[in-house]
Each structure stands twice: as C-alpha cells, then as structure tokens.
Design an enzyme around this catalytic site. Structure first.
Site, short mmCIF file in Angstrom:
data_model
loop_
_atom_site.label_atom_id
_atom_site.label_comp_id
_atom_site.label_asym_id
_atom_site.label_seq_id
_atom_site.Cartn_x
_atom_site.Cartn_y
_atom_site.Cartn_z
CE LYS A 85 -4.04 1.85 2.52
NZ LYS A 85 -4.71 1.72 3.68
CB THR A 122 -12.83 1.53 15.81
OG1 THR A 122 -13.33 2.47 14.93
CG2 THR A 122 -11.52 2.15 16.18
NE ARG A 125 -20.40 16.47 4.01
CZ ARG A 125 -20.58 17.39 2.89
NH1 ARG A 125 -21.97 17.30 2.49
NH2 ARG A 125 -20.06 18.11 2.63
CD GLU A 126 -16.74 6.55 2.98
OE1 GLU A 126 -16.67 5.91 1.80
OE2 GLU A 126 -17.05 5.79 3.90
CG HIS A 148 -32.12 13.86 0.93
ND1 HIS A 148 -33.15 14.53 -0.06
CD2 HIS A 148 -31.41 14.54 1.39
CE1 HIS A 148 -32.52 15.91 0.24
NE2 HIS A 148 -31.30 15.41 0.83
CB CYS A 156 -19.79 6.70 9.78
SG CYS A 156 -18.06 7.27 9.19
#
Length: 432
Positions: A35, A86, A154-155, A254, A263
């Site tokens: 990685k 986690t 936020r992704e 929404h 998450c």
C-alpha cells in the site's frame, strides 16, 4: 508542525494530506508495504474526488511522505495521530479497539520528548483513558498528552469537510495539548471555524452522538415515507415542509433504502453497546438500528411487488452498488442486502456502478457491466440503488428500448413520477 499519521485508510490518508496542504510536515505510516509503495507511486487505495491531486501536490512539495516504519516519524513528531480502523466486533457489536491499542503500545516505545497523541479513529467513551494507561504502563516516563479529535468527514466530500468544517472538536485533559492542537488547525482561523475544546470523554461521545442523530434522522424520514405511501402523501414535500423549520433543517431528510457505509451502522451499534454497559440505554438509537436493518430487507420485497409479485427467472438491472455516490465504499451498502434477496427469489442481476469494484468479491453472483445502458439491456425491471449524477439524466427513451419490461424502481427518488409514467414505465419510487 511535524505530524505522524498512523493508518492510511480513509481518515488517515485524507487527514494527512490535508494537514500537509496546511503547511505541516506529515508522514503517513502503514504496515502494508504494498500500500505504501502504491501511494509513493501516486496510486490511491480509495476513491475520493480530488485526493490523488492533493497527495501528488504535497508529495512534490516535500510536505507529505509515506513510510512503513514509524520509529523516525514518531520520534520527531509534535503530534502522533492514531487513524486505524475500529470495526464492529463480531458477536457483540462493540467497537474492535485492538488496532488502536496496538498502535498505542508501539507509540509508547517511540515518542521522544513532549508529544501529543491524538485519537482520530472513532472510539467509545473512555478509550483515551485506556490509551494513556497503556503508554504509561509500558513507559512510565513518557511525556505525552492524549487527545481526542474525532473526524466528521463525509465520503465523497472529505477534503472540503476537512478544510471547511462546521467545527473542530478537541478533547483534552492536559492543557499543554491545547497549544499544539490550536497550531495544527490554525489555518482554519481564516474561515472562523469554531474549535470546541472540551473534556476527552465528552469529545469521544460527541462523535457517536452526531452520527447517531443523523442516522435517526434518515430513519425517521424513511418511516414517514412508508406512512406517505399508506395515506397518499408525498414524502419529498413532507421533508421540505419540515426541513424549512430552522430547528430541524433539510439535510439527511432524503427517503431511500436505508443508511449504510463505514460510519453509521457500526457507530450506532457501538453507542447502543456502550450505553447498555453504562446502564443508560439509548432506546431511540436501538430502534433506529432495528428499523434500518429491517428496511433494507423490505426494499427487496418492494422491488418484487413492483415487478408483479415474482422475480423468478427475470433479469433485473441495477444502477448503483456503493452505499452513496462519489465513493467506492460498499461497507453495509443496501445493495449487499437487497441484491442477494432478489437472487434468492430466482432473479438474475446485471449491475453497474462507476466505482463499485468491490462488488466483484462481495456480490460474485451478479454480472457487472461497463455502463448503465448495458445494465438495462434485456432487463425485465430496472432498479436505481445509488444516486450517482450520471443516473440522473439517463436517455429514458434509450432505456425503454433496451429493456424487455417496463418496471423502473427508483429507490432514491431522482425522477418525477409523471415523467416516467408518461414515457410508458411502470414507475415505483419511495414515499410518493
């Protein structure tokens, strides 16, 4: 300042790159040599818009480096961030803190001089106390201040969220850490970003409370969507009507197939377990978890009903597999519950997602296509599961010609019912 970021997952890599862009010297550390090698070659392990360019620019400027060995970076660091996973622990739903504690043990042997140890990972209340105890047990003379600094990224919008956050939360028990953390986030002073300094346990709970509240908000509007279908109302108008109330707000109202991602599922479950252990149960969050789990299963039944009550021998096209657009994250995505349920009832599934490459391993029984129209070809029904922008303006005439059937099940409400029905589709949406 000099920063060591241990963990190059979603949180660690984004945070490290953004701190470097602030002008700090950052070393991102990971034990996975492959990685690290790919990162040094400019190959990102995750899809996040703009991240590749941000990393490349800061590597070129000499502010961002990568390493497998933490020793030199930790010894030189003013702040060492713990940014490892986690996940939910198998069997009981508690957060698995084994990676966090392993990093704490390693840090204890490497720090040199006063060092702020920052927990960026999402951890239950009291974890900072345990990290401090681990370091002191291994090296009683270590001069460290353990800090909680939860992330609110936020992704799909993580870089903007880091650089222009609603707030920065910092939990401290040692006042010396305040100056270090203030300097790390000093560039945000230009935006007048609120920096909330609080106790460490309070900071840890803020993260869980925030995610649980948002998950509850999503689940609330999903239940309102079911009620709207039962009584003939429109959930989008309901959401707008209540969202214009400043006390409520329009975000996270929404209706859809349920929340997923890295998450909300694990954090709500961890909060439920923490509260139960503390003898202070959180009933609203318990119910939120149960309702959301049931909703994903109910969406498969909704699709079956929309296709005439049976999908046996039918081909279903699916658009979107990731839990949300602008990410490659499929963790706890609704697709992982809905698609297997359809296949179990005899359906054949052809699907497309711009970044859902993990589906090759997670959903090996489906056929992945190269584009949205290929997924429509020969389909008896079409399901929109993720609201990627490119699905919002499909050539509906072409879609209709390619499909064998006319059922279009839009679980994200991105089209107007009248328009789809006018084009000859048997259109089904959520709460309308």
């Amino acid at each position: 300042m000099r920063v060591a970021m241990i963990g190059t997952g979603y949180v660690g890599l984004v945070s490290g790159a953004c701190f470097a862009d602030f002008g700090h010297e950052v070393v991102c550390i990971d034990k996975d040599a492959g990685k690290i090698g790919r990162l040094e070659d400019g190959i990102m392990p995750i899809y996040e818009p703009g991240l590749d360019l941000l990393v490349a620019n800061n590597v070129k400027a000499g502010r961002l480096k990568f390493a497998t060995d933490a020793a030199a970076a930790v010894a030189a660091a003013d702040a060492v961030f713990i940014a490892v996973g986690t996940p939910s622990r198998r069997g009981d739903g508690h957060a698995d803190l084994s990676y966090v504690y392993a990093v704490a043990e390693e840090i204890a042997t490497l720090v040199d001089g006063f060092t702020v140890v920052v927990t960026k990972s999402t951890v239950p209340v009291g974890t900072g106390d345990e990290i401090e105890a681990i370091i002191k047990k291994i090296r009683p003379a270590a001069d460290v201040a353990v800090v909680s600094n939860p992330e609110f990224l936020r992704e799909g919008a993580a870089i903007n969220d880091f650089k222009r956050p609603d707030r920065v939360v910092v939990g401290i028990e040692d006042e010396r850490a305040r100056a270090v953390m203030s300097e790390l986030y000093r560039p945000l002073n230009l935006n007048e970003t609120p920096i909330l300094f609080t106790g460490r346990r309070t900071s840890e709970l803020i993260k869980y409370a925030a995610n649980a509240f948002l998950a509850m908000k999503i689940t609330f509007i999903n239940e309102m969507a079911d009620l709207c279908e039962a009584v003939g109302a429109d959930v989008q108008q309901v959401a707008r009507g209540i969202g214009l109330d400043g006390r409520i707000g329009s975000k996270f109202l929404h209706a859809g197939p349920g929340y997923g991602g890295s998450c909300f599922p694990k954090d709500t479950l961890a909060l439920v377990r923490t509260a139960a252990d503390a003898g202070s149960p959180v009933r609203l969050i318990e119910t939120t978890v149960q309702v959301n789990d049931a909703r994903k299963k109910a969406m498969a039944d909704k699709i079956v009903r929309a296709m005439g009550g049976s999908v046996e021998g039918k081909t279903i096209g699916v658009l979107g597999l990731t839990f949300k657009p602008n990410t490659d994250d499929m963790r706890d995505a609704p697709s992982l519950e809905i698609i297997p349920a359809l296949i179990a009832q005899g359906a054949k599934v052809r699907a497309f997602d711009p970044e859902g490459h993990e589906a090759r391993h997670l959903l090996p029984q489906i056929e992945l296509t190269e584009g949205p129209y290929e997924a429509c070809a020969g389909a008896d029904g079409l399901v929109i599961l993720t609201e990627w922008d490119q699905f919002r303006a499909l050539d509906l005439g072409r879609v209709k010609e390619l499909m064998n059937g006319s059922a279009l099940i839009d679980l994200r409400n991105i089209y107007r019912p009248a328009e789809l029905q006018g084009r000859g589709f048997r259109y089904t949406s959520v709460g309308r």
